[in-house]
Design an enzyme around this catalytic site. Structure first.
Site, mmCIF file in Angstrom:
data_model
loop_
_atom_site.group_PDB
_atom_site.id
_atom_site.type_symbol
_atom_site.label_atom_id
_atom_site.label_comp_id
_atom_site.label_asym_id
_atom_site.label_seq_id
_atom_site.Cartn_x
_atom_site.Cartn_y
_atom_site.Cartn_z
ATOM 1 N N SER A 272 -10.579 -0.829 2.972
ATOM 2 C CA SER A 272 -9.906 -0.607 4.311
ATOM 3 C C SER A 272 -9.512 0.755 4.603
ATOM 4 O O SER A 272 -8.785 1.291 4.050
ATOM 5 C CB SER A 272 -8.740 -1.494 4.236
ATOM 6 O OG SER A 272 -8.748 -2.670 3.628
ATOM 7 N N GLU B 3 -4.793 3.925 6.055
ATOM 8 C CA GLU B 3 -4.519 3.788 4.943
ATOM 9 C C GLU B 3 -4.968 4.848 3.886
ATOM 10 O O GLU B 3 -4.456 4.918 2.938
ATOM 11 C CB GLU B 3 -5.115 2.317 4.380
ATOM 12 C CG GLU B 3 -4.576 1.845 3.180
ATOM 13 C CD GLU B 3 -5.806 1.158 2.207
ATOM 14 O OE1 GLU B 3 -6.296 1.665 1.635
ATOM 15 O OE2 GLU B 3 -5.593 -0.149 2.439
ATOM 16 N N ARG C 200 0.957 -1.356 0.015
ATOM 17 C CA ARG C 200 -0.109 0.221 0.081
ATOM 18 C C ARG C 200 0.923 1.441 -0.043
ATOM 19 O O ARG C 200 0.689 2.177 0.575
ATOM 20 C CB ARG C 200 -0.949 -0.090 1.129
ATOM 21 C CG ARG C 200 -1.912 -1.107 1.122
ATOM 22 C CD ARG C 200 -3.079 -0.787 0.244
ATOM 23 N NE ARG C 200 -4.116 -1.801 0.342
ATOM 24 C CZ ARG C 200 -3.959 -3.210 0.039
ATOM 25 N NH1 ARG C 200 -3.398 -3.569 -0.605
ATOM 26 N NH2 ARG C 200 -5.347 -3.795 0.250
HETATM 27 N N1 EPU Z 1 -10.556 -10.521 10.426
HETATM 28 C C1 EPU Z 1 -11.283 -10.479 11.667
HETATM 29 N N2 EPU Z 1 -12.337 -9.375 11.837
HETATM 30 C C2 EPU Z 1 -12.695 -8.736 10.919
HETATM 31 C C3 EPU Z 1 -11.954 -8.631 9.768
HETATM 32 C C4 EPU Z 1 -11.152 -9.529 9.291
HETATM 33 O O1 EPU Z 1 -10.901 -11.249 12.713
HETATM 34 O O2 EPU Z 1 -13.393 -7.699 11.084
HETATM 35 C C5 EPU Z 1 -9.621 -11.523 10.122
HETATM 36 C C6 EPU Z 1 -10.097 -12.586 9.151
HETATM 37 O O3 EPU Z 1 -10.823 -13.539 9.895
HETATM 38 C C7 EPU Z 1 -8.933 -12.973 8.448
HETATM 39 C C8 EPU Z 1 -8.056 -12.054 8.752
HETATM 40 O O4 EPU Z 1 -8.517 -10.896 9.714
HETATM 41 O O5 EPU Z 1 -8.400 -13.913 9.328
HETATM 42 C C9 EPU Z 1 -7.733 -11.179 7.117
HETATM 43 O O6 EPU Z 1 -9.139 -10.728 6.874
HETATM 44 P P1 EPU Z 1 -9.526 -10.333 5.245
HETATM 45 O O7 EPU Z 1 -9.057 -11.637 4.479
HETATM 46 O O8 EPU Z 1 -10.789 -9.928 5.209
HETATM 47 O O9 EPU Z 1 -8.196 -9.391 4.714
HETATM 48 P P2 EPU Z 1 -7.543 -7.905 5.452
HETATM 49 O O10 EPU Z 1 -6.231 -8.179 5.986
HETATM 50 O O11 EPU Z 1 -8.643 -7.655 6.393
HETATM 51 C C10 EPU Z 1 -6.650 -7.197 3.319
HETATM 52 C C11 EPU Z 1 -6.813 -5.717 2.486
HETATM 53 C C12 EPU Z 1 -8.096 -5.702 1.648
HETATM 54 C C13 EPU Z 1 -7.937 -6.859 0.732
HETATM 55 C C14 EPU Z 1 -8.253 -8.051 1.698
HETATM 56 C C15 EPU Z 1 -8.082 -9.481 0.749
HETATM 57 C C16 EPU Z 1 -5.485 -4.359 3.754
HETATM 58 C C17 EPU Z 1 -5.322 -2.933 4.620
HETATM 59 N N3 EPU Z 1 -6.735 -4.655 3.279
HETATM 60 O O12 EPU Z 1 -7.699 -6.923 4.411
HETATM 61 O O13 EPU Z 1 -8.005 -4.537 0.864
HETATM 62 O O14 EPU Z 1 -9.330 -6.848 -0.045
HETATM 63 O O15 EPU Z 1 -7.022 -8.073 2.346
HETATM 64 O O16 EPU Z 1 -6.711 -9.507 0.203
HETATM 65 O O17 EPU Z 1 -4.208 -4.731 3.313
HETATM 66 C C18 EPU Z 1 -8.628 -2.170 0.687
HETATM 67 O O18 EPU Z 1 -7.431 -2.066 0.776
HETATM 68 O O19 EPU Z 1 -9.499 -1.162 0.795
HETATM 69 C C19 EPU Z 1 -9.138 -3.697 0.768
HETATM 70 C C20 EPU Z 1 -10.487 -4.005 1.055
#
Ligand code: EPU
Length: 338
Positions: free
Chosen positions: A237, A333, A162
């Protein structure tokens, strides 16, 4: 090219914040851009594209340049790959669908990301195991001071998680006007390693997915977790996932054995901020019209008439609480516009 006055930006930012631009011009060509950048007698210039990664906290006493450059062009191709140049104002997801209709591979995992193509390199957008930098060849940008065009190679963009040159030394100095991608025409490098994608494909009984199948899976996952900005204002995010040292990770994982994490290198681990925020009890909570999304705690939402400041205050509250509870400082972000 007409300069408009006191324009509401509510429909120009995906958070749906009703801030005003003192002056506003629509930029439909490179000539418009050059002329707009040369305008004298106005307050500072502010570049606005898809408005999908910003939180506006005040009326903008600025000349807002809305980048509406449209067009896509194949610049070269061979049997295996194609280089596609896309102008900055093209909507990202529509552009991804266009590539999939032609069976061009590489962008399918980044389906349904809000925003426009020209701003995608600024934060090196990414999702489900793929980042913009993986297919990026170069981008053209206009220097704000001199109005000259410069082509930036991938190396010059210095992409990180990012992050890029345009968020650091290049900040406020350039307007990206086009991006060129290299996509595959056959032997697509499919990435279905992400658990949620595997599960979605399995649910549909697909064992050998096409790039369109992967895109459909990503769309289904995103629609189930992430709010549609047209329905509920948000900026994806709101926070970055924090990266902590191996030393800090050892202590953290002992105290929180259930916490998800990703190893970034021997020295660094990434912890999902969404998990940290959920543990602090914020998921699904509403504070006036500002809130934390019920399905993904990383996303802050505007239930209607939240001001930018209300959202920002909620963000600060979350940062303090996560820090207090875990000793990890998360950071936004999205760009906070003050
Ligand atoms: N999780 C929770 N609670 C929540 C959200 C997430 O426990 O409310 C846990 C999930 O269970 C999982 C882990 O956190 O174990 C990761 O969650 P997720 O796969 O949804 O991905 P993320 O790390 O929360 C990142 C990106 C997203 C992207 C997803 C999928 C960043 C800041 N965000 O989210 O990007 O869609 O991975 O690759 O890196 C964006 O940048 O706007 C965005 C949506």
């Amino acid at each position: 090219m007409e300069v408009n006055k006191d324009i509401s930006l509510k429909t120009y930012n995906t958070f749906g914040i009703d801030a005003k631009a003192k002056f506003f011009v629509e930029v439909n060509s490179l000539n418009d851009l050059k002329s707009a950048l040369q305008l004298k007698g106005y307050p500072e210039k502010f570049i606005l594209s898809g408005g999908s990664n910003m939180l506006i906290t005040n009326d903008l006493n600025a000349l807002v340049l809305h980048i509406n450059l449209k067009g896509k062009e194949v610049v070269s191709e061979n049997d295996d790959t194609v280089r596609l140049k896309v102008l900055a104002g093209e909507n990202w997801h529509q552009m991804v669908l266009y590539t999939l209709e032609r069976n061009y591979g590489g962008l399918e995992n980044m389906s349904l990301i809000p925003g426009n193509t020209g701003t995608a390199p600024i934060q090196n957008i990414g999702a489900y195991g793929v980042e913009l930098k993986d297919t990026f060849v170069s981008c053209e940008a206009m220097h704000i001071e001199t109005q000259t065009l410069k082509t930036f190679s991938k190396e010059e963009c210095r992409f990180g998680y990012r992050d890029s040159f345009f968020k650091n030394e290049g900040k406020g100095r350039y307007v990206i006007v086009s991006v060129t991608f290299e996509l595959t025409k056959r032997n697509h490098k499919k990435n279905t390693s992400y658990g949620a994608i595997e599960a979605e494909l399995e649910k549909k009984g697909i064992t050998d997915p096409t790039i369109k199948d992967i895109s459909n899976a990503v769309i289904a996952i995103r629609q189930s977790k992430l709010p549609d900005p047209k329905v509920l204002g948000n900026s994806g995010s709101f926070f970055k996932n924090p990266v902590i040292s191996a030393e800090a990770y050892r202590k953290f994982s002992q105290q929180h054995p259930d916490a998800p994490s990703y190893k970034v290198s021997e020295e660094a681990y990434k912890i999902p901020a969404g998990w940290l925020i959920e543990q602090c009890g914020f998921k699904g909570k509403k504070f006036g019209d500002a809130g934390v999304h019920k399905n993904q705690a990383l996303v802050l939402v505007n239930y209607g008439n939240a001001s930018g400041d209300e959202i920002l205050n909620l963000a600060y509250k979350i940062i303090e609480e996560v820090d207090h509870r875990f000793g990890i400082r998360i950071s936004p972000e999205v760009n906070i516009i003050k």
